[in-house]
Design a protein around this motif. Structure first.
Motif, mmCIF file in Angstrom:
data_model
loop_
_atom_site.group_PDB
_atom_site.id
_atom_site.type_symbol
_atom_site.label_atom_id
_atom_site.label_comp_id
_atom_site.label_asym_id
_atom_site.label_seq_id
_atom_site.Cartn_x
_atom_site.Cartn_y
_atom_site.Cartn_z
ATOM 1 N N GLU A 117 0.858 -1.193 0.000
ATOM 2 C CA GLU A 117 0.000 0.000 0.000
ATOM 3 C C GLU A 117 0.885 1.231 0.000
ATOM 4 N N ASN A 160 -10.262 4.336 -1.586
ATOM 5 C CA ASN A 160 -11.609 4.878 -1.784
ATOM 6 C C ASN A 160 -12.626 4.101 -0.956
ATOM 7 N N SER A 161 -12.342 2.807 -0.784
ATOM 8 C CA SER A 161 -13.340 1.937 -0.141
ATOM 9 C C SER A 161 -13.719 2.469 1.245
ATOM 10 N N GLY A 182 -21.798 1.036 0.170
ATOM 11 C CA GLY A 182 -22.956 0.287 -0.333
ATOM 12 C C GLY A 182 -22.508 -0.797 -1.307
ATOM 13 N N ALA A 204 4.079 0.108 -5.364
ATOM 14 C CA ALA A 204 4.598 -0.738 -6.447
ATOM 15 C C ALA A 204 4.911 0.170 -7.623
ATOM 16 N N ASN A 264 -4.915 7.286 -5.347
ATOM 17 C CA ASN A 264 -5.354 6.690 -6.619
ATOM 18 C C ASN A 264 -4.912 7.555 -7.795
ATOM 19 N N ASP A 282 -1.512 4.365 -11.068
ATOM 20 C CA ASP A 282 -0.275 3.555 -11.143
ATOM 21 C C ASP A 282 -0.553 2.194 -11.801
ATOM 22 N N ASN A 317 -15.315 7.489 -8.563
ATOM 23 C CA ASN A 317 -14.210 6.697 -9.105
ATOM 24 C C ASN A 317 -14.220 6.719 -10.625
ATOM 25 N N GLU A 346 -11.856 -1.172 -8.750
ATOM 26 C CA GLU A 346 -12.042 0.005 -9.598
ATOM 27 C C GLU A 346 -11.071 0.053 -10.778
ATOM 28 N N VAL A 383 -18.219 -1.360 -5.173
ATOM 29 C CA VAL A 383 -17.752 -2.071 -3.982
ATOM 30 C C VAL A 383 -18.032 -3.565 -4.141
#
Ligand SMILES: Cc1cc2nc3c(=O)[nH]c(=O)nc-3n(C[C@H](O)[C@H](O)[C@H](O)COP(=O)(O)OP(=O)(O)OC[C@H]3O[C@@H](n4cnc5c(N)ncnc54)[C@H](O)[C@@H]3O)c2cc1C
Length: 497
Positions: free
Chosen positions: A39, A47-48, A54, A160, A221, A224, A430, A459, A474
């Motif tokens: 991460e 974003n989650s 939902g 990464a 986000n 990448d 997103n 996403e 989601v």
């Protein structure tokens, strides 16, 4: 090869720790894999964790398949029938999956189908995980607890950089760690779960129609995964598809503030001072498409920004928006002032004693804006929007797409000064585009052949197109995160050393 490179072996490397990454990691771990999550941010969630959380759970796979396929037909979007069919089948079991991770998990109904006129819309229900926080936090915390209980290693602040491919197969990544490039190997491959490109202006300029498009979610986000997959020849899809309401900017913040109206007494006007749409008729996720038409006569995007126009009665209803989620509120803990004074002082909201003076402040023609507001007020008094047929009242028989948020009255006059204007810009929930994936969560090359050892979920290269059924992003994180893990882990025995 760089001489600084060192080797470290894993079965599976998951890039990105949002819902997709967590689902992939947990599933792979439970299949016996040694999993590493990378991460780039100091904490997980992406974003989650700042989303509404939902997720749809259809009650019939065949009906859901037909309903979801019909959403693609609207915009003639690229659809992979098998991928949608598998999604429809597996999303039926999402509550069971989460309950297996945490038996005490409870769920609340969050809404219903966004396109109720489509066949089989009744099979769609949106749920959230119940808990002390917003839906996205509750969901991500549940997944995070499952990751922690399993002892899965998460390396934070470790972006990464590139995918490593040897003998035609993806077998690891290079990462940046303490200023050095390090190679990490994974026997069964890599799952890219590193989200979209909401915060990569270059990709937005390349792929999205419009300009000044901002994000509501995680600043990590930055596309990448898109670039890493492209470097290996991945085919892209859904690059013109965006889940994107409107929002406003607060000076000093990268993430935007979502607009979800508390009052029916408002209109949107473009830079010519005119209304341009039924403000209540747009699916929340599709507002970008209402404002990003390029005007070929004056060579301008007339509705970026557009302006929300309200009056004092609207202000008295409380903060300008139901800003319940998003990075700004959840991670940066920004609150909106009940009387809007903070936002007016910061220049995010304009205020004036007359409509004409308001128009001058935001650079619109005063007479045109005054005429627009007068026409709107007359239409509301007569009970009929003569321009865009915006309804006066909500249809009480219709199931709500987001439970409890829409008011009964949808249209009210704007007549009590002072008056307010808010410049609105596209604000991404997103991006949908990215490397194309198949029903086995494999990333595909230009010939639709799987890139060996490379999987994706969530996403990044979402399966959804222009017309989006809310709460399916989601859901796809969980569905395809798990599928990617199962597909990669099928190699556990082949790959054993
Ligand atoms: C305010 C808001 C509300 C929303 N509400 C809903 C909703 O209710 N229902 C719904 O279905 N969808 C909703 N969405 C959309 C949904 O949140 C996303 O589609 C989904 O959470 C994406 O999950 P993900 O796991 O694919 O990516 P994310 O959760 O965004 O996680 C990606 C992670 O990858 C990390 N990363 C990026 N690059 C790298 C790299 N090079 N190396 C390592 N890590 C990297 C990022 O930092 C991030 O943490 C909402 C979005 C927002 C912003």
């Amino acid at each position: 090869m760089n001489e600084n490179l060192c080797h470290c072996e894993w079965d599976l490397i998951v890039v990105g720790y949002g819902a997709a990454g967590a689902a992939a990691a947990v599933e792979a771990h439970d299949l016996g894999a040694r999993v590493l999550i990378l991460e780039k941010m100091p904490e997980g969630g992406g974003n989650s964790a700042v989303s509404g959380g939902g997720f749809i759970v259809p009650n019939d796979a065949e009906h859901a398949n037909e309903y979801l396929a019909a959403t693609f037909a609207f915009a003639h979007d690229e659809m992979d029938p098998e991928t949608v069919r598998v999604f429809a089948r597996d999303s039926m079991h999402l509550k069971d999956f989460l309950s297996r991770l945490e038996p005490e998990a409870e769920f609340a109904v969050w809404g219903y189908a966004n396109y109720p006129h489509l066949p089989h819309a009744d099979c769609i229900t949106k749920y959230t995980v119940k808990g002390p926080d917003t839906g996205g936090v509750n969901l991500f915390n549940l997944l995070d607890r499952a990751v922690k209980r399993r002892g899965i290693e998460v390396r934070y602040r470790t972006p990464a950089k590139t995918l490593v491919r040897e003998n035609g197969r993806v077998c690891g990544v290079t990462v940046e760690s303490n200023g050095k490039e390090v190679r990490l190997d994974a026997r069964c491959g890599v799952v890219l779960c590193c989200g979209g490109y909401e915060y990569d202006p270059a990709s937005l300029q390349r792929f999205a129609q419009g300009h000044s498009i901002g994000g509501l979610g995680c600043p990590g986000n930055t596309g990448d995964g898109l670039r890493m997959a492209q470097a290996l020849g991945a085919k892209l899809w859904h690059m013109t598809a965006y889940s994107c309401p409107l929002g406003f900017r607060l000076p000093g913040h990268e993430a935007m503030c979502l607009i979800m109206m508390r009052t029916p007494g408002y209109i949107w006007v473009n830079q010519r001072g005119k209304r341009f749409v039924n403000e209540c008729g747009i699916d929340f996720h599709s507002a970008l498409y209402a404002v990003n038409a390029f005007n070929p006569s004056n060579h301008n995007y007339d509705a970026i920004p557009c302006y929300l126009i309200l009056d004092e009665r609207a202000r008295q209803k409380g903060p300008i928006t139901h800003a319940l989620f998003g990075y700004l509120g959840i991670k940066e803990k920004v609150t909106l002032s009940p009387d809007w004074s903070k936002e007016v002082a910061a220049g995010a909201i304009y205020k004036a004693d007359s409509i004409e003076a308001l128009a001058e402040q935001i650079g619109l023609d005063p007479d045109t804006l005054a005429a627009t507001v007068e026409r709107w007020n007359g239409d509301v008094r007569d009970g009929c929007d003569t321009e865009f047929a915006r309804p006066m009242k909500r249809d009480l028989k219709a199931k709500e797409t987001m439970a409890g948020l829409s008011s009964l009255t949808l249209s009210e006059t704007i007549e009590e000064g002072p008056y307010y204007a808010v410049p609105l810009y596209p604000a991404l929930l997103n991006t949908q585009g990215g490397p194309k994936r198949n029903a086995r969560a494999q990333v595909l090359d230009m010939n639709d052949l799987a890139i060996d050892g490379l999987y994706s979920a969530g996403e990044l290269g979402s399966i959804w197109g222009t017309v989006y059924q809310g709460s399916s992003n989601v859901a796809e994180c969980l569905v395809f995160g798990r599928i990617a893990a199962r597909e990669a882990c099928a190699r556990l025995t082949d790959c054993a050393v």
